[in-house]
Scaffold this motif. Structure first.
Motif, PDB file in Angstrom:
ATOM      1  N   LEU A 155       0.837  -1.199   0.000  1.00 21.59           N
ATOM      2  CA  LEU A 155       0.000   0.000   0.000  1.00 21.59           C
ATOM      3  C   LEU A 155       0.867   1.243   0.000  1.00 21.59           C
ATOM      4  O   LEU A 155       1.901   1.288   0.680  1.00 21.59           O
ATOM      5  CB  LEU A 155      -0.887   0.051   1.256  1.00 21.59           C
ATOM      6  N   ASP A 156       0.448   2.269  -0.749  1.00 22.04           N
ATOM      7  CA  ASP A 156       0.963   3.619  -0.586  1.00 22.04           C
ATOM      8  C   ASP A 156      -0.119   4.420   0.121  1.00 22.04           C
ATOM      9  O   ASP A 156      -1.277   4.459  -0.346  1.00 22.04           O
ATOM     10  CB  ASP A 156       1.279   4.268  -1.941  1.00 22.04           C
ATOM     11  N   VAL A 157       0.235   5.053   1.225  1.00 23.25           N
ATOM     12  CA  VAL A 157      -0.721   5.814   2.026  1.00 23.25           C
ATOM     13  C   VAL A 157      -0.318   7.283   2.029  1.00 23.25           C
ATOM     14  O   VAL A 157       0.792   7.626   2.454  1.00 23.25           O
ATOM     15  CB  VAL A 157      -0.794   5.283   3.469  1.00 23.25           C
ATOM     16  N   HIS A 158      -1.197   8.127   1.532  1.00 25.99           N
ATOM     17  CA  HIS A 158      -0.987   9.579   1.528  1.00 25.99           C
ATOM     18  C   HIS A 158      -1.556  10.144   2.817  1.00 25.99           C
ATOM     19  O   HIS A 158      -2.714   9.889   3.165  1.00 25.99           O
ATOM     20  CB  HIS A 158      -1.693  10.193   0.309  1.00 25.99           C
ATOM     21  N   ILE A 159      -0.745  10.915   3.535  1.00 25.80           N
ATOM     22  CA  ILE A 159      -1.151  11.476   4.830  1.00 25.80           C
ATOM     23  C   ILE A 159      -1.076  12.979   4.741  1.00 25.80           C
ATOM     24  O   ILE A 159      -0.012  13.547   4.453  1.00 25.80           O
ATOM     25  CB  ILE A 159      -0.256  10.956   5.971  1.00 25.80           C
ATOM     26  N   GLU A 160      -2.212  13.641   4.969  1.00 26.38           N
ATOM     27  CA  GLU A 160      -2.288  15.100   4.848  1.00 26.38           C
ATOM     28  C   GLU A 160      -2.863  15.695   6.131  1.00 26.38           C
ATOM     29  O   GLU A 160      -3.943  15.307   6.582  1.00 26.38           O
ATOM     30  CB  GLU A 160      -3.161  15.494   3.659  1.00 26.38           C
ATOM     31  N   PRO A 161      -2.151  16.660   6.735  1.00 23.08           N
ATOM     32  CA  PRO A 161      -2.658  17.283   7.964  1.00 23.08           C
ATOM     33  C   PRO A 161      -3.677  18.373   7.662  1.00 23.08           C
ATOM     34  O   PRO A 161      -3.668  18.983   6.588  1.00 23.08           O
ATOM     35  CB  PRO A 161      -1.391  17.882   8.589  1.00 23.08           C
ATOM     36  N   ALA A 162      -4.562  18.605   8.606  1.00 22.14           N
ATOM     37  CA  ALA A 162      -5.499  19.728   8.541  1.00 22.14           C
ATOM     38  C   ALA A 162      -5.456  20.409   9.900  1.00 22.14           C
ATOM     39  O   ALA A 162      -5.292  19.756  10.933  1.00 22.14           O
ATOM     40  CB  ALA A 162      -6.906  19.253   8.213  1.00 22.14           C
ATOM     41  N   ASN A 163      -5.639  21.726   9.897  1.00 26.42           N
ATOM     42  CA  ASN A 163      -5.454  22.467  11.147  1.00 26.42           C
ATOM     43  C   ASN A 163      -6.696  22.564  12.006  1.00 26.42           C
ATOM     44  O   ASN A 163      -6.692  23.238  13.042  1.00 26.42           O
ATOM     45  CB  ASN A 163      -4.925  23.874  10.849  1.00 26.42           C
ATOM     46  N   GLY A 164      -7.782  21.913  11.597  1.00 27.71           N
ATOM     47  CA  GLY A 164      -9.002  21.970  12.391  1.00 27.71           C
ATOM     48  C   GLY A 164      -9.825  23.212  12.131  1.00 27.71           C
ATOM     49  O   GLY A 164     -10.896  23.384  12.700  1.00 27.71           O
TER      50      GLY A 164
END
Length: 402
Positions: free
Chosen positions: A97-106
């Motif tokens: 698997l390739d997993v893309h992880i993207e943060p969000a500031n809420g």
């Protein structure tokens, strides 16, 4: 992220009030538990919604998501099977698997957070699509309410996401590629590049869900009573049709999404004329009565649908074929009829016949499958499905067809 819609409502306060990250499968090969587009949300407090692998890699994904929230950077993590290190984080099933992880500031004004809040309003079966930019560290997300009628030129947010110029004609070739993908109801990664995109290439994760395909079941009897509830978990909008009010009105058929009392061929012709029958529609004829079966099958075989099947004995099938030929139906169209309906599982009871019928429906969707017991086959259990031909040679797709 569309897979999270049923559970998003309870997460709305988390999306608004906290930092969080979205981890999404963007490539899957070999035997893997979840397809491309499967997502997991991780809050800065460590709360988790969703799953990517059934437990194999979730701990490592959570750790990477927390790091992404700390430094504000997106990540692409690869997980596979390591035979050399039994304690390595990986997939015990042997896939990758390739997993893309993207943060969000809420912040609810943030694009990713805003898209998630919009998805909260959608029901389980409502058509919807989500388009995200994966390149450049992630640059936004757009929710599309009617993907079957997607039109980039009339969607300013989508044009902005693609970084297209204001001229509606600019980048039209790339827009057509995206629209075609959205209208297919598919999920996958698109690589769009070349003229028309100011930033050059763009990598998009597109998740598109159309309205559920229809399954039209004709004939109110013991077999349809068993088939109706069994078909629902496969994602079909199920309609039962019978010309006899005393049969159609029985309580045991209430598991259907709708029950219609009408002559079968009249109903089918009217639905087709109204545009409510399409290339994803399944037709299952269970009436066992030539006065219903023959005109219904004659009508059905003139339509462009996904599947037409008729239950009955081999003798009944021979009689049907003769009647259809006499009615002027072309032999090559009759050859498309699944009759006698069902895989040979030794089914006898109505419940067993329902399994047999649905087994053939699934098999027809995947004609390359061997249909043998898994213990008699080799290689990955979850074979990669062949992608539909791309609209143009410049479109590259990694597709998980649903």
């Amino acid at each position: 992220m569309l897979d999270l819609i049923p559970s998003l409502h309870g997460w709305a306060p988390t999306i608004i009030g906290q930092r969080f990250a979205v981890a999404t499968i963007v490539r899957a090969s070999g035997s893997v538990p979840r397809p491309v587009g499967s997502s997991m949300l991780v809050s800065n407090a460590g709360a988790v919604l969703g799953s990517l692998s059934g437990g194999c890699v979730e701990g490592a994904v959570v750790a990477a998501a927390l790091e992404s929230m700390d430094d504000g950077a997106t990540r692409l993590e690869t997980f596979g099977y390591s035979a050399a290190d039994a304690f390595a984080v990986g997939l015990t099933c042997g896939g990758e698997l390739d997993v893309h992880i993207e943060p969000a500031n809420g912040n609810p004004g943030g694009r990713l957070a805003e898209a998630l809040l919009q998805l909260v309003a959608y029901g389980l079966d409502e058509p919807v699509a989500l388009v995200r930019r994966l390149d450049g560290g992630g640059s936004g997300a757009v929710v599309i309410s009617q993907p079957a009628a997607a039109d980039v030129s009339h969607h300013p947010q989508l044009r902005a996401l693609l970084d297209l110029p204001g001229d509606p004609g600019a980048g039209r070739a790339r827009s057509v590629q995206l629209e075609s993908f959205l209208r297919s109801g598919a999920t996958g990664v698109l690589q769009l590049g070349g003229p028309g995109l100011c930033t050059g290439a763009a990598t998009l994760l597109v998740e598109s869900r159309l309205a559920p395909p229809r399954m039209l079941v004709f004939g109110a009897n013991d077999f349809s009573a068993a088939l109706l509830p069994a078909a629902k978990p496969l994602g079909y909008h199920v309609t039962l049709v019978d010309a006899r009010p005393a049969f159609a009105s029985q309580a045991r058929f209430q598991t259907a999404d709708e029950v219609v009392t009408a002559w079968p061929h009249h109903y089918l012709a009217a639905e087709a004329a109204a545009g409510r029958v399409d290339a994803r529609t399944l037709i299952c004829v269970l009436t066992h009565d030539p006065k219903f079966d023959v005109p219904l099958l004659e009508t059905a075989l003139a339509l462009d649908v996904a599947f037409i099947g008729a239950l009955g004995s081999r003798r009944s099938h021979v009689q049907r074929v003769g009647a259809l030929l006499d009615a002027g139906v072309r032999p090559e169209r009759i050859a498309q009829l699944h009759s006698p309906l069902g895989l040979d599982l030794g089914a006898v009871t109505p419940a067993e016949v329902a399994v047999s019928v649905l087994a053939e429906v699934i098999a027809a969707r995947h004609p390359a499958a061997s249909h043998q017991p898994l213990r008699e086959t080799s290689g990955p259990i979850h074979q990669e499905r062949a992608a539909k031909p791309a609209p143009t040679h410049s479109l590259q797709q990694e597709i998980a067809w649903t």
